[in-house]
Write an enzyme that holds these catalytic residues in place. Structure first.
Site, PDB file in Angstrom:
ATOM      1  N   GLU A 275       0.827  -1.217   0.000  1.00 16.88           N
ATOM      2  CA  GLU A 275       0.000   0.000   0.000  1.00 16.88           C
ATOM      3  C   GLU A 275       0.853   1.255   0.000  1.00 16.88           C
ATOM      4  OE1 GLU A 275      -3.053   0.274   3.028  1.00 16.88           O
ATOM      5  OE2 GLU A 275      -4.368  -1.048   1.917  1.00 16.88           O
ATOM      6  N   HIS A 296       8.804 -26.856  -1.776  1.00 12.99           N
ATOM      7  CA  HIS A 296       8.203 -27.975  -2.506  1.00 12.99           C
ATOM      8  C   HIS A 296       7.011 -27.512  -3.341  1.00 12.99           C
ATOM      9  CE1 HIS A 296      10.641 -31.024  -0.327  1.00 12.99           C
ATOM     10  NE2 HIS A 296      10.756 -29.986   0.494  1.00 12.99           N
ATOM     11  N   LYS A 410     -13.974  -0.196  -3.962  1.00 14.40           N
ATOM     12  CA  LYS A 410     -15.076   0.187  -3.072  1.00 14.40           C
ATOM     13  C   LYS A 410     -16.162   0.905  -3.875  1.00 14.40           C
ATOM     14  CE  LYS A 410     -12.257   1.031   1.044  1.00 14.40           C
ATOM     15  NZ  LYS A 410     -11.790   2.071   1.946  1.00 14.40           N
TER      16      LYS A 410
HETATM   17  O1  PA5 Z   1      -3.279   1.134   5.942  1.00 17.69           O
HETATM   18  C1  PA5 Z   1      -4.407   1.550   5.843  1.00 17.69           C
HETATM   19  O2  PA5 Z   1      -4.695   2.742   6.101  1.00 17.69           O
HETATM   20  C2  PA5 Z   1      -5.554   0.644   5.423  1.00 17.69           C
HETATM   21  O3  PA5 Z   1      -5.111  -0.615   5.119  1.00 17.69           O
HETATM   22  C3  PA5 Z   1      -6.584   0.566   6.519  1.00 17.69           C
HETATM   23  O4  PA5 Z   1      -5.988   0.097   7.691  1.00 17.69           O
HETATM   24  C4  PA5 Z   1      -7.740  -0.358   6.142  1.00 17.69           C
HETATM   25  O5  PA5 Z   1      -8.283   0.032   4.924  1.00 17.69           O
HETATM   26  C5  PA5 Z   1      -8.833  -0.322   7.224  1.00 17.69           C
HETATM   27  O6  PA5 Z   1      -9.306   0.974   7.393  1.00 17.69           O
HETATM   28  P1  PA5 Z   1     -10.123   1.400   8.668  1.00 17.69           P
HETATM   29  O7  PA5 Z   1      -9.267   1.253   9.861  1.00 17.69           O
HETATM   30  O8  PA5 Z   1     -10.492   2.832   8.409  1.00 17.69           O
HETATM   31  O9  PA5 Z   1     -11.337   0.509   8.752  1.00 17.69           O
END
Ligand code: PA5
Length: 419
Positions: A275, A296, A410
């Site tokens: 990310e 394996h 989303k």
């Molecule tokens: O690193 C990030 O910001 C994301 O992976 C969030 O942790 C994830 O989308 C979950 O979001 P939230 O805590 O708002 O539910």
């Protein structure tokens, strides 16, 4: 310092280009981070978390202790950065703890039904974790779990639910205030995937037996290593090496461990790196492998497939629990040559043999060595990884602290769901 990065032979298997450019660029990036002047600098709160004192966590420690001593199950509801840190640490350090469950990180009716059924006959706490407080996966799971808790505990439900969310925004904050849940706050300046040292990661980890003092000691060591202003800084070297490899056409990094308990640590790393760096058409693809199991399956590909990969090993130097091979009566399995040898030694030789084979096969390799698998080493490593990806992101010229690409699925899903 218990975590050591060994990159001595990294470039032996190929003649790298652009080394000097990258060295300079990585230096600039390290300074951009340390001076807090780079893109996304408003999300650098994670850099201060390792310097917190255990006293600052008193209310959190009290709730963790209540859950731990109750003997009840703890259901953690969250996705991405709101669950992977806790899952990684708990799976690495307390795999025998069978009082923790994770939900809200998928939309599977099978898994959720199974959990709800199990909870019918057990007492449980829920820790619902969402920074935005509006994420669909944990939101849906929490609705089911909350309804079950209400059926079971009636007016006492609010004592069983702890919400970890934003200080003021989001549906989860509003709901918690109305229902009277206990809450913990995720600081505004800490993004989800950098939140393992906030209540997001620490409440579940402490409730399953984590030692806060050791956690903070390790995190501080990681901070000290990650802020070193020279080539001794493992985060700097790792970031620089990744950039050299990327510029030389490597597209995939495989994080490989010989310890199954570290499986979810690699999952956490994949989220942190994926990310943070995968944007604007740039970045390495973070993959992982569990050895020797995957030798394996993926082993063939790694040894002889497309040469666009490199490998980073996670190695544990000392094991507290070990087994020695005993002599057998007739040596029918032909393994008597291992008599007296420890499993950790056999595993180590498997690592050494694999590392050499992959290197000979044209895969650049380096390794992080952890003195042992405990809170101190683990949190030191987590913080080094956080520094490394921030520095690396800056070398690519991207903002390592946002994730605009996550919105695309989303948007489509909401349209299809009729939101
Ligand atoms: O690193 C990030 O910001 C994301 O992976 C969030 O942790 C994830 O989308 C979950 O979001 P939230 O805590 O708002 O539910």
């Amino acid at each position: 310092m218990s975590v050591r990065y060994d990159d001595e032979k990294l470039c032996h298997s190929f003649e790298p280009i652009h080394v000097e450019d990258v060295e300079d660029r990585t230096h600039e990036s390290l300074h951009l981070l340390l001076d807090r002047k780079g893109p996304g600098h408003e999300f650098l709160g994670w850099m201060d978390l390792p310097l917190q004192s255990p006293e600052e966590f008193e209310p959190l420690s009290r709730v963790a202790e209540e859950i731990k001593s109750s003997g009840d199950l703890l259901v953690c509801v969250g996705i991405g950065g709101s669950y992977l840190g806790a899952k990684a640490v708990i799976h690495s350090l307390f795999p025998e703890n069978d009082r923790i469950r994770f939900a809200g990180h998928h939309l599977s009716p099978l898994e959720l039904s199974r959990l709800l059924k199990e909870l019918e006959n057990k007492d449980f706490y829920i820790n619902v974790i969402s920074k935005s407080g509006t994420t669909t996966e944990p939101g849906v799971a929490f609705r089911f779990l909350k309804q079950l808790a209400e059926k079971k505990y009636g007016k006492e439900t609010s004592k069983r639910i702890i919400a970890t969310t934003d200080a003021s925004k989001g549906a989860l904050r509003t709901l918690s205030e109305q229902e009277g849940y206990r809450t913990f706050t995720i600081p505004d300046n800490v993004g989800g995937r950098f939140s393992v040292l906030t209540p997001v990661g620490l409440l579940p980890v402490l409730a399953t037996g984590g030692d806060l003092k050791k956690i903070l000691k390790g995190a501080k060591a990681g901070y000290q290593q990650g802020s070193l202003d020279d080539r001794q800084n493992p985060a700097f070297r790792y970031a620089r090496n990744r950039k050299i490899l990327w510029k030389n056409g490597k597209a995939i990094e495989i994080l490989a461990t010989f310890e199954p308990q570290m499986h979810y640590l690699a999952e956490w790393w994949k989220q942190l790196f994926g990310e943070s760096e995968g944007k604007e058409g740039k970045g390495l693809y973070p993959a992982s492998a569990d050895f020797t199991t995957d030798l394996h399956s993926l082993g063939q590909w790694i040894q002889e497939g497309t040469r666009n990969i490199f490998e980073t090993f996670l190695v544990i130097e000392h094991y507290e629990t070990d087994l020695a091979v005993e002599k057998s009566r007739q040596n029918l399995d032909g393994l008597d040559y291992l008599t007296g040898k420890k499993m950790s030694w056999i595993n180590r030789k498997a690592y050494e043999g694999t590392r050499q084979a992959h290197e000979d096969g044209g895969v650049p390799v380096s390794a992080f060595y952890l003195d042992r698998l405990d809170e101190e080493n683990l949190f030191e490593l987590l913080v080094i990884f956080e520094f490394a990806i921030a520095i690396y992101g800056y070398t690519l010229g991207v903002n390592p602290f946002d994730q605009p690409g996550v919105e695309a699925y989303k948007k489509n899903m909401f349209k299809l769901l009729g939101k």
